[in-house]
Design a protein around this motif. Sequence first.
Motif: not given
Length: 207
Positions: A28-34
Motif C-alpha cells: 500500500m505504498f500509494f493509497s487507493a485514491s492516489q
Amino acid sequence: MENLSLFPPPASGEWLDIPDGRLYWAPMFFSASQAQTYFEQLRQELDWQQEKIRLFGREVWQPRLQAWCGEAAYTYSGLTLPPAPWTPTLLRIKSACETVCDQSFNSVLANLYRDGQDSMGWHQDNEPELGPQPVIASVSLGETRRFVLKHLQSKQKVTFELSAGSLLIMAGSTQQYWTHAIPKSKRPLSARMNLTYRTIYPLANGK
C-alpha cells in the motif's frame, strides 16, 4: 524445491532478503485514491505503443503496450527505445520511489496490460547499461496481477499479488540469479499499468 508462499502484507514497506537477492515490498505504498488518479493521468499523458522485439531469431509483437520516458535510450531484445520526456505524474511517483531506494532514477519503462491475455514472459533486467546490481522500482496501478520470480539454479519461486498502489523493488544480485514474469490469466481482468524506474549508465566505448 517448494515455492515460497506469498509474503504477508506488512503494515508498511520492508526489505526482504531472499537467496541471492534483495526485495522491498510495500503493498500500500500509494493509497487507493492516489493510485486511481495516477492511473487515469498516465493513460492520457503517455504515448502508448505496441512494439516488436526479436525473440528466438524472429520478430514478434509484445503482448502489451509500453512507453519509455526519461533521459537515456534503452535497448533490449533487439529493440531500442528513445526516451520521451518526463511527465509531471511520472516525476511525482519517481520522487517517492527514490526516497525509499536512496537512489536516483533517470528512466522509466511503463507497461500497460490491457486484459488478462497481456503478459510479460520470463526475463532478467540484466542489460549492461543497467549496471552490475540494478535497483529497479516497480509501481503497480489498476488491476491486480500475479508477479513471479524464479531462481535460475534452485527453481525456487517467490510470488506477489501486485495490487494498485503497491511498490516492489528488486535490488542486490536479484537480476543475476532470478528471472521474473507476469503470467497470462484466464480470468476476465481490467487494465493494469506498471512503472519500472531504473538507472541507465553510459557504457565504455558505447558497448
